[in-house]
Design a protein around this motif. Structure first.
Motif, PDB file in Angstrom:
ATOM      1  N   ARG A  30      44.806  41.576  45.119  1.00  0.00           N
ATOM      2  CA  ARG A  30      44.075  42.740  44.612  1.00  0.00           C
ATOM      3  C   ARG A  30      42.595  42.412  44.739  1.00  0.00           C
ATOM      4  NH1 ARG A  30      46.875  46.774  45.092  1.00  0.00           N
ATOM      5  NH2 ARG A  30      45.394  47.879  43.783  1.00  0.00           N
ATOM      6  N   ASP A  69      41.230  47.597  43.404  1.00  0.00           N
ATOM      7  CA  ASP A  69      41.390  48.101  42.035  1.00  0.00           C
ATOM      8  C   ASP A  69      40.180  48.912  41.593  1.00  0.00           C
ATOM      9  OD1 ASP A  69      43.957  47.095  41.656  1.00  0.00           O
ATOM     10  OD2 ASP A  69      43.220  45.176  40.895  1.00  0.00           O
ATOM     11  N   GLY A 132      42.752  46.940  37.020  1.00  0.00           N
ATOM     12  CA  GLY A 132      43.824  46.253  37.747  1.00  0.00           C
ATOM     13  C   GLY A 132      44.071  44.892  37.136  1.00  0.00           C
TER      14      GLY A 132
END
Length: 188
Positions: A30, A69, A132
């Motif tokens: 991420r 994110d 996130g």
């Protein structure tokens, strides 16, 4: 990408120079982006005398946009938000920033004929948000624009202090003065 639980820093622009800031933090496939700016240059022999715009190459992160994110803008200077009107559609992610910076971004995006990021999430200075896999705390710091923030970015086992531009001004022209007590108790 190496160790799956590691936290990564990848500067695409702005590190060690003035302008075109675009910093990436990665964890567990991420990504969190911090700032997305431009720099102006006058090309040698430019007949128009108008500056050209230069920005970081977003190809690496744009090809991973499903893994982004969010994008955080630390303050309202061109070298930290100026590329958003040009690059946001390639990134297509939530943008987080303070109300003042969001206002400046909306105006600049309109002037440049860009698309205003959506969602554009306004956060209060000194707030905390889970973006996130990243826990982010905005830390007020003085600079030449209101609501400038440093960021405390945390992933499991890692704490990063991202300062962007700052000064420790006890009598700023705009906003409240920076105080060490604002940062105490945060493990910094």
């Amino acid at each position: 990408m190496g160790q799956p639980d590691g936290t990564w820093f990848l500067p695409l622009g702005g590190t060690g120079e003035i302008g075109m800031n675009l910093n990436l933090y990665g964890h567990r496939d991420r990504w969190l982006l911090v700032d997305c700016g431009i720099t102006f240059e006058h090309p040698p022999g430019s007949a128009s005398g108008r500056p050209s715009i230069e920005m970081a190459d977003p190809a690496f992160i744009a090809s991973r946009r499903q893994q982004i994110d969010g994008l955080i803008l630390t303050h309202a200077h061109e070298d930290h938000l100026g590329a958003v009107p040009y690059l946001w559609q390639q990134l297509d992610c939530p943008v987080y920033t303070t109300p003042f910076t969001a206002s400046v971004l909306r105006r600049k995006t309109g002037w440049r004929g860009g698309v205003t990021p959506s969602p554009l999430i306004e956060v209060d200075p000194d707030s905390q948000h889970q973006i996130g896999v990243f826990a982010v705390q905005w830390l007020p710091i003085t600079h030449s624009t209101p609501e400038t923030s440093a960021l405390l970015i945390q992933t499991p086992g890692c704490r990063i202090l991202h300062t962007a531009d700052w000064k420790t001004d006890s009598r700023p022209v705009v906003g409240r003065a920076w105080q060490v007590s604002d940062w105490r108790g945060r493990g910094i």
